[in-house]
Write an enzyme that holds these catalytic residues in place. Structure first.
Site, PDB file in Angstrom:
ATOM      1  N   TYR A 111       0.828  -1.215   0.000  1.00  0.00           N
ATOM      2  CA  TYR A 111       0.000   0.000   0.000  1.00  0.00           C
ATOM      3  C   TYR A 111       0.859   1.261   0.000  1.00  0.00           C
ATOM      4  CZ  TYR A 111      -4.164  -2.838   1.010  1.00  0.00           C
ATOM      5  OH  TYR A 111      -5.188  -3.753   0.955  1.00  0.00           O
ATOM      6  N   LYS A 170       3.108 -15.524   2.961  1.00  0.00           N
ATOM      7  CA  LYS A 170       2.999 -16.168   1.647  1.00  0.00           C
ATOM      8  C   LYS A 170       4.428 -16.436   1.172  1.00  0.00           C
ATOM      9  CE  LYS A 170       0.667 -17.526  -1.942  1.00  0.00           C
ATOM     10  NZ  LYS A 170      -0.051 -18.809  -1.894  1.00  0.00           N
ATOM     11  N   ASP A 190      -3.227 -18.137   2.471  1.00  0.00           N
ATOM     12  CA  ASP A 190      -4.381 -18.689   1.744  1.00  0.00           C
ATOM     13  C   ASP A 190      -5.004 -19.839   2.532  1.00  0.00           C
ATOM     14  OD1 ASP A 190      -1.903 -19.789   1.133  1.00  0.00           O
ATOM     15  OD2 ASP A 190      -2.274 -19.997  -1.013  1.00  0.00           O
ATOM     16  N   ASP A 221      -5.711  -6.530   5.629  1.00  0.00           N
ATOM     17  CA  ASP A 221      -6.876  -5.778   5.150  1.00  0.00           C
ATOM     18  C   ASP A 221      -7.950  -6.752   4.660  1.00  0.00           C
ATOM     19  OD1 ASP A 221      -8.562  -3.829   4.226  1.00  0.00           O
ATOM     20  OD2 ASP A 221      -7.287  -3.179   2.559  1.00  0.00           O
ATOM     21  N   ASP A 271     -11.794  -8.221   6.655  1.00  0.00           N
ATOM     22  CA  ASP A 271     -13.160  -8.155   6.093  1.00  0.00           C
ATOM     23  C   ASP A 271     -13.783  -9.547   6.094  1.00  0.00           C
ATOM     24  OD1 ASP A 271     -12.989  -5.389   5.539  1.00  0.00           O
ATOM     25  OD2 ASP A 271     -14.094  -5.631   3.657  1.00  0.00           O
TER      26      ASP A 271
HETATM   27  P1  NAI Z   1     -17.913  -1.081   3.184  1.00  0.00           P
HETATM   28  O1  NAI Z   1     -17.033  -1.651   4.219  1.00  0.00           O
HETATM   29  O2  NAI Z   1     -18.262   0.357   3.307  1.00  0.00           O
HETATM   30  O3  NAI Z   1     -19.276  -1.904   3.103  1.00  0.00           O
HETATM   31  C1  NAI Z   1     -19.328  -3.301   2.823  1.00  0.00           C
HETATM   32  C2  NAI Z   1     -20.695  -3.838   3.264  1.00  0.00           C
HETATM   33  O4  NAI Z   1     -20.773  -3.840   4.691  1.00  0.00           O
HETATM   34  C3  NAI Z   1     -21.866  -2.983   2.798  1.00  0.00           C
HETATM   35  O5  NAI Z   1     -22.949  -3.830   2.514  1.00  0.00           O
HETATM   36  C4  NAI Z   1     -22.196  -2.117   3.996  1.00  0.00           C
HETATM   37  O6  NAI Z   1     -23.548  -1.700   4.060  1.00  0.00           O
HETATM   38  C5  NAI Z   1     -21.860  -3.058   5.144  1.00  0.00           C
HETATM   39  N1  NAI Z   1     -21.445  -2.318   6.361  1.00  0.00           N
HETATM   40  C6  NAI Z   1     -20.234  -1.727   6.575  1.00  0.00           C
HETATM   41  N2  NAI Z   1     -20.221  -1.138   7.776  1.00  0.00           N
HETATM   42  C7  NAI Z   1     -21.423  -1.359   8.345  1.00  0.00           C
HETATM   43  C8  NAI Z   1     -22.011  -0.994   9.601  1.00  0.00           C
HETATM   44  N3  NAI Z   1     -21.340  -0.276  10.528  1.00  0.00           N
HETATM   45  N4  NAI Z   1     -23.287  -1.374   9.848  1.00  0.00           N
HETATM   46  C9  NAI Z   1     -23.954  -2.112   8.947  1.00  0.00           C
HETATM   47  N5  NAI Z   1     -23.458  -2.500   7.754  1.00  0.00           N
HETATM   48  C10 NAI Z   1     -22.202  -2.121   7.450  1.00  0.00           C
HETATM   49  O7  NAI Z   1     -17.190  -1.371   1.781  1.00  0.00           O
HETATM   50  P2  NAI Z   1     -17.440  -0.727   0.326  1.00  0.00           P
HETATM   51  O8  NAI Z   1     -18.886  -0.522   0.089  1.00  0.00           O
HETATM   52  O9  NAI Z   1     -16.681  -1.591  -0.582  1.00  0.00           O
HETATM   53  O10 NAI Z   1     -16.711   0.675   0.388  1.00  0.00           O
HETATM   54  C11 NAI Z   1     -17.380   1.915   0.569  1.00  0.00           C
HETATM   55  C12 NAI Z   1     -16.346   3.039   0.608  1.00  0.00           C
HETATM   56  O11 NAI Z   1     -15.558   2.947   1.804  1.00  0.00           O
HETATM   57  C13 NAI Z   1     -15.347   3.012  -0.557  1.00  0.00           C
HETATM   58  O12 NAI Z   1     -15.159   4.345  -0.966  1.00  0.00           O
HETATM   59  C14 NAI Z   1     -14.080   2.463   0.074  1.00  0.00           C
HETATM   60  O13 NAI Z   1     -12.949   2.906  -0.609  1.00  0.00           O
HETATM   61  C15 NAI Z   1     -14.184   3.066   1.459  1.00  0.00           C
HETATM   62  N6  NAI Z   1     -13.397   2.388   2.519  1.00  0.00           N
HETATM   63  C16 NAI Z   1     -12.879   3.189   3.518  1.00  0.00           C
HETATM   64  C17 NAI Z   1     -12.201   2.644   4.582  1.00  0.00           C
HETATM   65  C18 NAI Z   1     -11.715   3.542   5.670  1.00  0.00           C
HETATM   66  O14 NAI Z   1     -12.165   4.663   5.849  1.00  0.00           O
HETATM   67  N7  NAI Z   1     -10.788   3.081   6.508  1.00  0.00           N
HETATM   68  C19 NAI Z   1     -11.979   1.193   4.672  1.00  0.00           C
HETATM   69  C20 NAI Z   1     -12.630   0.425   3.630  1.00  0.00           C
HETATM   70  C21 NAI Z   1     -13.292   1.016   2.592  1.00  0.00           C
HETATM   71 MG    MG Z   2     -10.314  -2.696   4.313  1.00  0.00          MG
END
Ligand code: NAI
Ligand code: MG
Length: 364
Positions: free
Chosen positions: A145, A194, A226, A251, A255
């Site tokens: 990263y 890995k 893996d 990371d 998830d």
């Molecule tokens: P996401 O982690 O936001 O969501 C994945 C799934 O989990 C979705 O269905 C969402 O509704 C659910 N979810 C996540 N947190 C939840 C909560 N607290 N309560 C209930 N349901 C929850 O992943 P996604 O949609 O791929 O990414 C959305 C945005 O977030 C993107 O712009 C990504 O780049 C960003 N992102 C930011 C991070 C950070 O601020 N550290 C980490 C991971 C992604």
């Molecule tokens: Mg992440």
């Protein structure tokens, strides 16, 4: 104790879940006679649109002057990301620079599901067994990263390259965090790698083995990542204790761990640096459920508890918060993400969940 806290609400569900964490901060403040000075600052995609930068200078000053930082998730729906130039997108323009600025190299991501909440998991109750209690410790400021990224050429055969550098010091310091944590909690370490393919993984193992020599009382086994991803689904409880990983593997696996618990809403985290640390949920901004008051604020509130415990010397306060969070579930309440539709659980909105955590803390 007086602490100045920078509050970065972030995007999507960020402001909704941060609001609930603030309610919890307020009740802890009065119950334990602390003083929390809260300094709000813009960060993420919203900051890019309002200030022209996802990590504005004034936000950097607020964070520099704070004792610690509470950060909500940032980011837009992936389909909307193209509206922002690459270098100003939330991850590259704000998240990674925040981690780099405070050198927050150790990311604690607990994966916890007590036996009595086994029904939250999509896995069979027999697989959850006596419960899952893992802390994934992920290296957070090295590896692919943060390595150089190149794309080119503008003519001819196009290519892209991400480099994955790790130094001895970068691996050693996070390994020491994991071994110290294992020693303190009398638990074992599973080290992920890995090494059958990657030079960085072979080096990682060499350094981890060297650190292990200083901790003869801690059991540490290594496992290909893996295989670990497979085993995590088949028999997660075998990893109860600590899992140590590099940045990108951690990371992805965290998830997956959220999936095993039934929702990413159960995944808090804290990012620890030598001088400053910050709390953030392990998930993203969940644009699909933003502004509906249905997000699960457990992850954000639990991140505050982790910050208290690991960084601010407030272990009792952290335990109080953790107990209050689990108490909500044990009383049969859930948020939308954990409602299986059977009618057996009572669904709470985001704000009702926060209110109930506050009540539980007051009454404990
Ligand atoms: P996401 O982690 O936001 O969501 C994945 C799934 O989990 C979705 O269905 C969402 O509704 C659910 N979810 C996540 N947190 C939840 C909560 N607290 N309560 C209930 N349901 C929850 O992943 P996604 O949609 O791929 O990414 C959305 C945005 O977030 C993107 O712009 C990504 O780049 C960003 N992102 C930011 C991070 C950070 O601020 N550290 C980490 C991971 C992604
Ligand atoms: Mg992440």
């Amino acid at each position: 104790m007086k602490k100045v806290l920078a509050i970065l609400e972030g995007d999507g569900i960020g402001p909704e879940i941060v609001r609930e964490a603030i309610k919890v901060l307020k009740v802890i403040e009065s119950k334990y006679n602390h003083e929390f000075v809260l300094k709000y600052a813009p960060f993420g995609a919203g900051a890019y649109f309002s200030e022209g930068s996802p990590f504005p200078e004034k936000t950097k000053s607020v964070c520099d002057e704070a004792d610690a930082i509470l950060k909500g998730p940032i980011g837009l729906a992936v389909s909307e990301m193209n509206t922002i130039p690459k270098e100003s997108r939330p991850e590259l323009g704000a998240l990674l620079p925040l981690r780099k600025r405070y050198d927050t190299f150790a990311n604690y991501r607990p994966v916890r599901l007590p036996k009595e909440l086994a029904s939250f998991s999509p896995l069979k109750e027999s697989i959850i067994g006596d419960g899952i209690d893992i802390i994934i410790i992920r290296e957070l400021v090295g590896g692919i990263y943060f390595g150089d990224k190149t794309e080119g050429p503008s003519t001819g055969m196009k290519y892209a390259k991400d480099e994955c550098p790790y130094t001895d010091e970068q691996i050693r310091r996070v390994a020491i965090v994991a071994f110290e944590e294992a020693k303190k909690s009398n638990s074992k370490i599973t080290n992920l790698h890995k090494s059958n393919v990657l030079a960085t993984s072979r080096f990682w193992n060499e350094v981890v083995d060297d650190v292990a020599k200083g901790y003869p009382e801690v059991s540490c086994t290594s496992l290909l990542v893996d295989n670990a991803a497979f085993q995590l689904v088949i028999n997660p409880a075998q990893f109860n204790g600590i899992m140590l990983t590099e940045n990108m593997q951690g990371d992805i696996l965290t998830d997956q761990a959220g999936g095993i618990l039934g929702t990413l809403g159960l995944m808090p985290s804290v990012c620890v640096g030598p001088k400053k640390s910050y709390a953030e949920p392990a998930h993203g901004s969940a644009p699909d459920i933003a502004n509906k008051n249905i997000a699960n604020p457990y992850s954000m509130i639990g991140s505050v508890a982790l910050l208290f415990d690991k960084c601010l010397g407030m272990g009792d306060e952290a335990k109080d918060i953790d107990n209050a969070l689990f108490e909500v579930f044990k009383k049969g309440f859930v948020t939308r993400d954990l409602n299986d539709g059977s009618g057996k659980k009572k669904e709470l909105s985001t704000s009702e969940f926060g209110d109930m955590v506050v009540e539980n803390i007051k009454n404990s």
